[in-house]
Design an enzyme around this catalytic site. Structure first.
Site, short mmCIF file in Angstrom:
data_model
loop_
_atom_site.label_atom_id
_atom_site.label_comp_id
_atom_site.label_asym_id
_atom_site.label_seq_id
_atom_site.Cartn_x
_atom_site.Cartn_y
_atom_site.Cartn_z
N SER A 95 6.60 -75.28 -11.94
CA SER A 95 5.42 -75.87 -11.60
C SER A 95 4.47 -75.28 -10.42
CB SER A 95 5.70 -77.55 -11.01
OG SER A 95 4.52 -78.15 -11.11
N LYS B 254 -13.03 -94.97 -6.77
CA LYS B 254 -12.51 -94.15 -5.46
C LYS B 254 -10.94 -94.26 -5.62
CE LYS B 254 -12.44 -92.78 -1.53
NZ LYS B 254 -12.89 -91.40 -1.32
#
Length: 342
Positions: free
Chosen positions: A172, A224
């Site tokens: 990763s 948000k």
């Protein structure tokens, strides 16, 4: 009664000492908070010299006196010949190899040291020098490993050859760093790849409702917050969260493709990982070798220098550590003196 008296006396002394130590530590911590953070220090280790010294010691131990004298005589002759050869050449600096270790955590906070190490190398590197970075990381936060990869890219931008060695794992975010290199070495069973994005979010909303606990969250902007730990998640929020993961994956794949355009991204960017000997067939790595193999070979040919940026320990840390050792010593001494009767 005598035992109880001695025990009480020891306990009183121990409590007095511990209270005094705690008081000193508190004072030091309070004063250190007012001071500026201490800077670290750059440590350079000549690995080539270390290898020569090791070889010399082993020869002295294993060879007979006569054979060792002959070895030393030949060694001196070789050194003289090398010195003469260097004098005859046009004066120029010998190319060097700089070695850096990066063992990354989830948040990649080690990038703070990495940026100092890279800056130091860029400040002194000459034409012909190269850099080896030993990467060990299973990945973590995107922004942390993105910054770490950008630090390595500074070497590429300066046209300094960069090699990455993977002994255990570069998955990763770890592979995001590795792919920046001109060449990637991997141990046979090192874990490589995992080009994907994952996020796990627990939700305690039902538990809070069960105990009649209200949770309020106020935001400005539709997204948000997409998913929340304590509030009630919506299908709309889940869709948006998944969309963000997909977008991050697209950026990740584009980053890999930029540095290793020969890769079949659709095949390797599935989130899977592979062992080194499988990864070389897929083009994720270039050669099967451990960092020891690579560095030892170079150390026989060139000057290899390990670059390490270390943060200095604060005075408060040293005192706290010393206090801990002192208390353990006192406790162990008492325990030895007052063994229970059998």
């Amino acid at each position: 009664m005598e035992f109880l008296y001695e025990y009480g006396l020891f306990l009183a002394k121990a409590v007095t000492i511990v209270v005094a130590i705690i008081a000193v530590v508190i004072v030091v911590l309070a004063s250190s908070m007012k001071q500026k953070a201490e800077k670290g220090e750059l440590k350079l280790t000549n690995l080539s010299d270390n290898l020569k010294s090791l070889k010399h010691d082993l020869k002295e131990e294993l060879l007979s006196k006569k054979a060792f004298k002959a070895y030393e005589k030949q060694l001196k002759a070789d050194e003289k010949a090398k010195e003469k050869e260097q004098k005859d050449k046009v004066e120029e600096l010998e190319p060097k190899v700089f070695v850096v270790d990066f063992k990354g955590s989830i948040d990649a906070n080690e990038v703070a040291s990495l940026r100092e190490e890279i800056s130091a190398i860029l400040a002194i590197a000459e034409k012909g020098d190269e850099v080896i970075v030993n990467v060990e990381s299973g990945g973590g936060m995107v922004h942390g490993y993105g910054l770490a990869s950008s630090q390595l890219d500074r070497l590429r931008q300066a046209e300094i050859p960069l090699s990455i060695c993977v002994d255990k794992v570069a998955a990763s975010g770890g592979y995001m760093m590795a792919c920046v290199a001109n060449k990637i070495y991997s141990a046979p069973f090192a874990i490589v790849g995992s080009i994907g994005v994952v996020a796990q979010v627990p939700n305690f909303n039902r538990l809070l409702k069960k105990h009649d606990i209200d949770y309020e969250q106020h935001t400005a902007g539709d997204f948000k917050r997409t998913l929340t730990i304590f509030g009630e998640n919506t299908d709309e929020g889940r869709v948006k969260f998944q969309q963000e993961l997909e977008e991050t994956h697209v950026l990740f794949k584009a980053f890999i493709a930029k540095y290793r355009p020969e890769l079949d991204i659709a095949k390797v960017a599935t989130g899977e990982h592979w062992y080194g000997q499988q990864a070389i067939e897929l083009g994720l790595v270039d050669e099967i070798a451990t960092s020891d193999d690579v560095i030892m070979k170079l150390a026989n040919e060139r000057t290899v220098i390990k670059v390490q940026y270390q943060l200095k320990k604060k005075l408060s840390d040293k005192i706290a550590h010393g206090a801990s050792l002192s208390f353990n010593a006192i406790f162990n001494k008492f325990a030895e003196k007052n063994q229970p009767l059998k």
